[in-house]
Design an enzyme around this catalytic site. Structure first.
Site, PDB file in Angstrom:
ATOM      1  N   ARG A 101      -1.795  -5.778  -8.321  1.00  0.00           N
ATOM      2  CA  ARG A 101      -0.667  -6.671  -8.039  1.00  0.00           C
ATOM      3  C   ARG A 101      -0.470  -7.665  -9.171  1.00  0.00           C
ATOM      4  O   ARG A 101       0.641  -8.023  -9.504  1.00  0.00           O
ATOM      5  CB  ARG A 101      -0.914  -7.443  -6.742  1.00  0.00           C
ATOM      6  CG  ARG A 101      -0.868  -6.598  -5.510  1.00  0.00           C
ATOM      7  CD  ARG A 101      -1.153  -7.458  -4.301  1.00  0.00           C
ATOM      8  NE  ARG A 101      -2.404  -8.170  -4.483  1.00  0.00           N
ATOM      9  CZ  ARG A 101      -3.466  -8.049  -3.713  1.00  0.00           C
ATOM     10  NH1 ARG A 101      -3.436  -7.271  -2.673  1.00  0.00           N
ATOM     11  NH2 ARG A 101      -4.567  -8.717  -3.950  1.00  0.00           N
ATOM     12  N   SER A 123      -2.760  -7.900   2.348  1.00  0.00           N
ATOM     13  CA  SER A 123      -3.110  -7.848   3.771  1.00  0.00           C
ATOM     14  C   SER A 123      -3.535  -9.223   4.265  1.00  0.00           C
ATOM     15  O   SER A 123      -3.205  -9.627   5.384  1.00  0.00           O
ATOM     16  CB  SER A 123      -4.228  -6.833   4.003  1.00  0.00           C
ATOM     17  OG  SER A 123      -3.771  -5.532   3.732  1.00  0.00           O
ATOM     18  N   LYS A 166     -15.721  -7.843   4.552  1.00  0.00           N
ATOM     19  CA  LYS A 166     -14.430  -8.523   4.571  1.00  0.00           C
ATOM     20  C   LYS A 166     -14.078  -9.029   5.962  1.00  0.00           C
ATOM     21  O   LYS A 166     -13.075  -9.714   6.123  1.00  0.00           O
ATOM     22  CB  LYS A 166     -13.323  -7.578   4.087  1.00  0.00           C
ATOM     23  CG  LYS A 166     -13.256  -7.429   2.582  1.00  0.00           C
ATOM     24  CD  LYS A 166     -11.981  -6.711   2.202  1.00  0.00           C
ATOM     25  CE  LYS A 166     -11.776  -6.708   0.704  1.00  0.00           C
ATOM     26  NZ  LYS A 166     -10.543  -6.012   0.333  1.00  0.00           N
ATOM     27  N   HIS A 196       0.840  -1.200   0.000  1.00  0.00           N
ATOM     28  CA  HIS A 196       0.000   0.000   0.000  1.00  0.00           C
ATOM     29  C   HIS A 196       0.878   1.253   0.000  1.00  0.00           C
ATOM     30  O   HIS A 196       0.608   2.223  -0.721  1.00  0.00           O
ATOM     31  CB  HIS A 196      -0.903   0.040   1.242  1.00  0.00           C
ATOM     32  CG  HIS A 196      -1.929  -1.034   1.295  1.00  0.00           C
ATOM     33  ND1 HIS A 196      -2.033  -1.881   2.373  1.00  0.00           N
ATOM     34  CD2 HIS A 196      -2.901  -1.399   0.423  1.00  0.00           C
ATOM     35  CE1 HIS A 196      -3.028  -2.721   2.157  1.00  0.00           C
ATOM     36  NE2 HIS A 196      -3.563  -2.464   0.983  1.00  0.00           N
TER      37      HIS A 196
END
Length: 168
Positions: A97, A135, A43, A19
């Site tokens: 990514r 993450s 999430k 990030h």
């Protein structure tokens, strides 16, 4: 010349070096960057919204001074384009990514463009050293006692260690 305001949204649960790579690179394109921390209860975040905002603020304070661009952290729980407009931003920054990220991000950018034509979305590819950082993986490795120090700052690592009950 109008001020260029960008907005980088995410859950940031936790904020990673990946990030931070996107934030640092985005600051080259804007005069002011807003790191928008999403509620995103779907999430099931490990950290509360307040904790995620606090961690992001600590990381951004140092970076903002280093790059000379103002960076602000704000929580949000509304439609992204509405929040972007409310903040006076005209650019949404999204990090990619891998190719697998592109399809979802492309669809979201298209939908956002249909909702609000005045806001552009730009995609920044993760730097080679950050392409694999997520993450989710950081939390999984950390929860199992693995070394996450190369993926997050020492401050974030300490917060994860505390959350997982590891001694400081």
């Amino acid at each position: 010349m109008p001020k260029r305001v960008g907005l980088y949204p995410g859950t940031f649960d936790p904020i990673t070096n990946g990030h931070m790579d996107i934030v640092a690179r985005a600051t080259r394109m804007v005069d002011h960057l807003i790191v928008a921390v999403a509620v995103n209860a779907g999430k099931g975040p490990l950290f509360t919204l307040a904790e995620r905002v606090e961690m992001a603020e600590a990381e951004m304070a140092e970076l903002s001074q280093a790059v000379g661009v103002s960076i602000e952290v704000r929580p949000f729980d509304t439609l992204l384009v509405d929040f972007t407009a409310k903040c006076g931003a005209n650019l949404i920054v999204r990090g990619l990514r891998a190719v697998s990220d592109f399809e979802y991000e492309f669809q979201m950018a298209g939908m956002n463009a249909r909702l609000t034509a005045d806001i552009e979305t730009i995609f920044l590819m993760a730097s080679e050293r950050c392409q694999f950082i997520s993450s989710r993986f950081v939390k999984e490795i950390g929860r199992l006692g693995g070394d996450i120090s190369q993926f997050v700052s020492p401050r974030v690592k300490a917060r994860l260690d505390e959350k997982f009950g590891f001694p400081a």
